[in-house]
Enzyme design. Sequence first.
Site, short mmCIF file in Angstrom:
data_model
loop_
_atom_site.label_atom_id
_atom_site.label_comp_id
_atom_site.label_asym_id
_atom_site.label_seq_id
_atom_site.Cartn_x
_atom_site.Cartn_y
_atom_site.Cartn_z
N LYS A 118 74.39 72.55 58.24
CA LYS A 118 73.15 72.00 58.79
C LYS A 118 72.87 72.43 60.23
CE LYS A 118 72.02 68.37 55.69
NZ LYS A 118 73.22 68.11 54.84
N GLU A 140 65.43 62.75 60.26
CA GLU A 140 65.84 61.81 59.23
C GLU A 140 67.27 62.16 58.86
OE1 GLU A 140 64.42 64.64 58.58
OE2 GLU A 140 65.75 65.45 57.03
N SER A 407 79.70 74.25 51.62
CA SER A 407 78.67 73.88 52.60
C SER A 407 79.16 72.95 53.70
CB SER A 407 77.48 73.25 51.87
OG SER A 407 77.91 72.19 51.04
C1 LIG Z 1 73.18 67.92 53.50
C2 LIG Z 1 74.25 68.64 52.78
C3 LIG Z 1 74.00 69.32 51.55
C4 LIG Z 1 72.68 69.26 50.85
O1 LIG Z 1 71.63 69.85 51.53
P1 LIG Z 1 71.03 71.26 51.10
O2 LIG Z 1 69.79 71.34 51.89
O3 LIG Z 1 70.81 71.25 49.64
O4 LIG Z 1 72.03 72.29 51.50
C5 LIG Z 1 75.02 70.02 50.97
N1 LIG Z 1 76.26 70.05 51.51
C6 LIG Z 1 76.53 69.44 52.68
C7 LIG Z 1 77.91 69.51 53.23
C8 LIG Z 1 75.55 68.70 53.35
O5 LIG Z 1 75.85 68.06 54.50
#
Ligand SMILES: *Cc1c(COP(=O)(O)O)cnc(C)c1O
Length: 426
Positions: A118, A140, A407
């Site tokens: 993010k 948000e 992610s």
């Molecule tokens: C917020 C988040 C997501 C989901 O958001 P996307 O916009 O779909 O990437 C996925 N993995 C992690 C670790 C997150 O913090």
Amino acid sequence: MRNPRPKIHKSKASSRPAETPGPIGALPGYQAPDAAGHFGPYGGRFVPETLMSALEDLTREYLVARDDRFFQRQFRDYLQKYAGRPTPLYFAARLTEKLKGAQIFLKREDLLHTGAHKINNVIGQILLARRMGKKRVIAETGAGQHGVATASVAAMFGFECTVYMGATDVQRQELNVYRMRMLGAKVVPVTAGQQTLKEAINEAMRDWVTNVRTTHYVLGTVYGAHPYPMMVRDFHLCIGREAREQVLLQAKQLPDLLIACVGGGSNAIGLFYPFLQDAGVKMVGVEAGGEGIKPGKHAARFQGGSLGVLQGAKTYLLQDADGQIMPTHSVSAGLDYAAVGPEHSLLRDLKRVDYTYATDKEALAGFQTLAKIEGIIPALESAHALAHAIKTAPRMKKDQVMIVNLSGRGDKDVYHAAKVLGLKPV
Ligand SMILES: *Cc1c(COP(=O)(O)O)cnc(C)c1O
């Protein structure tokens, strides 16, 4: 930014085992969105009149910044020195060995500052806000990851920061609420409706309408009205550009398969986009299957969803026959949203990306597997992508390569996972 196009052409389609789906095909000339923010029939700008001029200003500023070398150099510099890019592409040798199939590489977004992808987007947007002369940002947040990233970068740039968070999430994610407050942000609990992410977005939009001259709204995923889905995607392209360069260097070939979890879809599009033209690269987005595909029990928009409009965009979403938004469920707060980013709806129509889901149970199993086999505790969101990798890798050949987007890291999820798994402290 650099986008290397090495001369590697791979056409091994004929050597694929029958059960592995073949390449879906490249998208030559893929250009989305159009000037009005439409991704085919999706996207657009469904907002109150009062926000239109703000969105137009933002679009104009962003398009200038996008072509400005100085802006791009600054962006790259903060990504490198503040956030920790490039992130490694890690060959998961023991996981590969266990599954006896495709070679599994993990794109390590979990190693970034504040713990997830993010921050790429947040740095981009706050740099843009500074360029526009704004001094205050709002955001948000659901699980709190986007809130923590925004609060951190706002502190670093000396911005005032307010984060809207559903009251239910404030209770569930106490640690992240304390983190945001320590970083100097004001956290506002939102008590309307289900008291989760959807209501927090409504409240952030209300604040933006009121304070639009001084304030930039840092939206956390490839969602909302134009230019957000395009702009947020662009800020995450570093993920796929790095991965492309790294896999060519390390595996000496393009990947056969990319896997990423899909909440709004920002980490997924960041990885996928730089490979869209590569015909041999198959891509799968994994949504939250929750407790199974039954109304109210999941957040898999491409399973139980239909076309509708929510919070600025036209896309697939979970609604009832009257168009009322359905409650959603997932073990991971970051995937727990009723709508999906409009570009994903288009990529699905074009059959360039496949979308599937993993249940809570499968994600928890993936979470434990990666922790025990590779010594990496993944975010529960990322564990959905891993769950699909664990299903798919054994059906692929050993000379095939997959990249799973890790992610985020799972520190935030340790208590919750322990509770769900029934673990005791000793
Ligand atoms: C917020 C988040 C997501 C989901 O958001 P996307 O916009 O779909 O990437 C996925 N993995 C992690 C670790 C997150 O913090």
